[in-house]
Design an enzyme around this catalytic site. Structure first.
Site, PDB file in Angstrom:
ATOM      1  N   GLY A 129       0.834  -1.193   0.000  1.00 24.77           N
ATOM      2  CA  GLY A 129       0.000   0.000   0.000  1.00 24.77           C
ATOM      3  C   GLY A 129       0.867   1.241   0.000  1.00 24.77           C
ATOM      4  N   CYS A 154       5.308  -5.958   1.439  1.00 24.00           N
ATOM      5  CA  CYS A 154       5.598  -4.513   1.515  1.00 24.00           C
ATOM      6  C   CYS A 154       4.915  -3.874   2.737  1.00 24.00           C
ATOM      7  CB  CYS A 154       5.197  -3.837   0.215  1.00 24.00           C
ATOM      8  SG  CYS A 154       6.233  -4.363  -1.156  1.00 24.00           S
ATOM      9  N   TYR A 155       3.857  -3.077   2.542  1.00 21.87           N
ATOM     10  CA  TYR A 155       3.146  -2.509   3.690  1.00 21.87           C
ATOM     11  C   TYR A 155       2.709  -3.627   4.628  1.00 21.87           C
ATOM     12  CZ  TYR A 155      -0.244   0.168   6.422  1.00 21.87           C
ATOM     13  OH  TYR A 155      -0.935   0.765   7.452  1.00 21.87           O
ATOM     14  N   HIS A 179       7.804  -7.256  -4.011  1.00 26.65           N
ATOM     15  CA  HIS A 179       6.557  -7.772  -4.594  1.00 26.65           C
ATOM     16  C   HIS A 179       6.802  -9.127  -5.264  1.00 26.65           C
ATOM     17  CE1 HIS A 179       4.162  -4.103  -4.047  1.00 26.65           C
ATOM     18  NE2 HIS A 179       5.269  -3.440  -4.334  1.00 26.65           N
ATOM     19  N   GLU A 199       4.603 -11.056  -6.379  1.00 28.59           N
ATOM     20  CA  GLU A 199       3.504 -11.341  -7.308  1.00 28.59           C
ATOM     21  C   GLU A 199       3.749 -10.847  -8.720  1.00 28.59           C
ATOM     22  OE1 GLU A 199       2.347  -7.346  -5.356  1.00 28.59           O
ATOM     23  OE2 GLU A 199       3.527  -9.139  -4.896  1.00 28.59           O
ATOM     24  N   ASP A 228     -10.246  -5.135 -25.722  1.00 22.82           N
ATOM     25  CA  ASP A 228     -11.186  -5.424 -24.638  1.00 22.82           C
ATOM     26  C   ASP A 228     -12.638  -5.191 -25.046  1.00 22.82           C
ATOM     27  OD1 ASP A 228      -8.795  -5.717 -23.284  1.00 22.82           O
ATOM     28  OD2 ASP A 228      -8.867  -3.687 -22.472  1.00 22.82           O
ATOM     29  N   LYS A 250      -5.388  -8.787 -19.308  1.00 22.73           N
ATOM     30  CA  LYS A 250      -5.278  -8.685 -20.760  1.00 22.73           C
ATOM     31  C   LYS A 250      -5.060 -10.032 -21.439  1.00 22.73           C
ATOM     32  CE  LYS A 250      -5.140  -5.289 -22.764  1.00 22.73           C
ATOM     33  NZ  LYS A 250      -6.202  -4.501 -23.433  1.00 22.73           N
TER      34      LYS A 250
END
Length: 614
Positions: free
Chosen positions: A54, A81-82, A167, A169, A226, A385
């Site tokens: 965050g 992180c946060y 991170h 992820e 999209d 995407k």
């Protein structure tokens, strides 16, 4: 045993990417607000908790609220992180703002006996984005990862608590998925037995259940992948009789874009009508916080441009509804909104804590109002995407349409950086001096680095930045030394926080009025010729108001970008990802467009620089 994982969102830009990575490991997860009560978590019987990153500090007065009882649930917790700083803070540790800030890819050292780093060796590369750092650990915790002298990982094996300052992820942490596997399978003991039903059928059921048997749907086909997939999905779910597909040509489309999209959709049976509204959009204004904006053709504010276009889309749509003889209360407005759109716009649908990086044209205040009234249909809102591309192929759309380069709804309007005066702060000269020092220390190349007097949008420390653009230049062709330039482009924003984007300058100077559409067509033609449409995730072509040695001149920026999650990514490497011949053809073709002084190759990773410049 439960196989459910809860992701408690503290406002991360990558919150949905955590969800997606866990889902890819065949584990079911729910994205929830950080302040979710422990009673809710206990009732659902989550097997593990992940606390996201965050933009705020744990010491901020407006820091995200949380239920401290969460840490007494007795389930494994991974703080990112946060989330790591909160895990440390709650148990008596301290967090402080260091002199050194980290934004970008860095090598970190690992404790090999830590469960979440099992099998990864002593070092690995990760994405770090933070200003605050853990200073003192609580009793029972130990350091398991460091970035230089900064604590980048901690653990408490007794409670099965783990924290990482980076991170795992995102794609910019290459071994991040292995770390998540170690936590979920090794620490938590999950099996990965979750099998999702057909995503296509889930989306079709959502459309049919929402719309019912009698309502009709108006879908705006912007020209991008999209919205085109959304239109085809609606066609399969409802048939052509209940769909009103509308393509609005707002005057900022790519070369022959409108005719190409219309032809492709008509070929798969989607009826579509075209409205030519270039003048309406150019003269349009909107109201932001009670203040009327200048006309779109006059404003220089990037957020104002997006909101004017978004709101004008809605106004034009309403007029078309009336022209078609449709009753508004019987019509749903369908959009090809993706999950990253909502996250970057800080939509409350995803997180009440997220920092607004940029407002997407399909997530303006007016659209949110329609959504609150239950009149917005967004069947792709849980997709990324690459998942949309897969869905498009399964729906029978032609590959050349599905694999087109992503294109923002506002079109070329947000790829023209506008300014009524140069961006020059009191720090301009001192920053330039610092850039010169960095070039001398960090590169064996004879490279010159200079601030350009314009700003672009970026993401630094999970928050929005609107900062300087830095231009690198050198005598001659870099040849095989592009790797060094890309490394320098990562170093500069980490050391000079007033810079969030770095470009390498190509080309000579010219005079006259430039045309972005012509330059964009040159680039896309070269991409097609060299079969780069699939290997390069996105290639925005941007016009920006810097003429260098040419008074009143303009320049073109090219961002050849590679990503899998569309939240982070790396610049394409010349000679490996893009042939040198292709770059030269782009440069020569663009410089043949009257009024272009320079061609700048964007060599910034994301973060700190967003994909689009505005």
């Amino acid at each position: 045993m439960s196989e459910l994982v809860a992701i408690l969102d503290a406002g991360a830009q990558y919150g949905k990417v955590i969800d997606r990575r866990i889902r890819e490991l065949s584990i079911e997860c729910h994205l929830l607000p950080l302040d979710t009560k422990v009673s809710v978590l206990r009732e659902t019987a989550y097997a593990a908790i992940v606390i996201s990153g965050g933009p705020q500090s744990v010491y901020d007065k407006d820091a995200p609220k949380y239920d401290p009882e969460v840490f007494k649930l007795g389930v494994p917790i991974l703080g990112i992180c946060y989330g790591m700083q909160l895990l440390n803070f709650v148990h008596g540790g301290t967090v402080e703002k260091k002199d050194k800030r980290e934004d970008g890819q860095f090598e970190v050292s690992l404790e090999e006996d830590c469960a979440i780093f099992a099998g990864l060796g002593k070092t690995t590369e990760v994405l770090l984005t933070h200003g605050d750092s853990v200073a003192k650990l609580p009793e029972g915790f130990r350091v398991v990862c460091k970035s230089g002298d900064i604590i980048a990982g901690l653990e408490c094996t007794e409670k099965k608590f783990y924290g990482v300052q980076f991170h795992p992820e995102v794609d910019l942490t290459p071994e991040g998925t292995a770390m998540l596997k170690n936590f979920l399978f090794g620490v938590c003991g999950l099996t990965g037995s979750f099998s999702m039903a057909s995503r296509e059928q889930i989306a079709i059921d959502y459309i049919r259940d929402t719309v019912g048997d009698k309502q009709e749907v108006l879908v705006l086909v912007s020209g991008g992948v999209d919205s085109s997939v959304c239109a085809a999905l609606l066609h399969r779910a409802l048939g052509p009789e209940r769909i009103w597909a509308l393509h609005i040509d707002h005057g900022f489309m790519r070369h022959e874009e409108s005719t190409g999209v219309v032809s492709a959709l008509e070929a798969v049976g989607v009826p579509i009508q075209v409205l030519h509204g270039a003048n309406d959009f150019a003269e349009a204004t909107t109201e932001i916080n009670g203040v009327v904006t200048p006309k779109l053709c006059e404003t220089v504010n990037p957020e104002a441009k997006r909101k004017i276009i978004g709101d004008t889309f809605m106004v034009v749509t309403q007029k078309m509804v009336e022209n078609f003889g449709l009753k508004a209360e019987n019509v749903y407005l369908a959009q090809g909104t993706l999950r990253p759109d909502l996250i970057e716009s800080a939509s409350a649908m995803v997180s009440t804590n997220a920092e607004c990086i940029k407002t997407h044209h399909n997530d303006t205040q007016l659209v949110r109002q329609l959504r609150d009234e239950g009149r917005i249909l967004e069947p792709l809102q849980d997709y990324h995407k690459d998942e949309v591309r897969e869905l498009g192929i399964s729906l029978g759309l032609p590959p050349h349409l599905v694999w087109r380069q992503p294109f923002p709804g506002p079109g070329l309007a947000i790829r023209i950086l506008c300014a009524d005066q140069p961006y020059l702060t009191a720090e301009f000269d001192s920053i330039n001096a610092e850039l010169a020092k960095i070039c001398a220390e960090c590169s064996s190349l004879n490279v010159s680095a200079n601030l350009l007097p314009v700003r672009t949008v970026g993401v630094q420390g999970d928050g929005r930045s609107y900062s300087y653009l830095c231009g690198l230049s050198m005598e001659g062709d870099p040849g095989a030394r592009w790797g060094e330039l890309l490394k320098l482009a990562k170093v500069i924003p980490g050391k000079v926080h007033q810079v969030n984007r770095v470009v390498f300058l190509l080309g000579d100077k010219l005079v006259e009025s430039p045309k972005l559409r012509s330059a964009d067509h040159v680039v896309n033609s070269v991409l097609f010729k060299y079969n780069l449409l699939r290997t390069l995730s996105q290639v925005p072509v941007v016009l920006f108001p810097v003429g260098f040695e040419t008074p009143g001149g303009r320049s073109i920026g090219i961002r050849a970008f590679i990503t899998r999650d569309f939240m982070t990514g790396t610049p394409a490497l010349p000679g490996r990802d893009v042939p040198f011949e292709a770059i030269e053809e782009m440069r020569a073709g663009i410089l043949a467009v009257p009024g272009i002084s320079r061609v700048a190759l964007d060599i910034s990773p994301k973060p700190p620089a967003t994909t689009e410049w505005e």
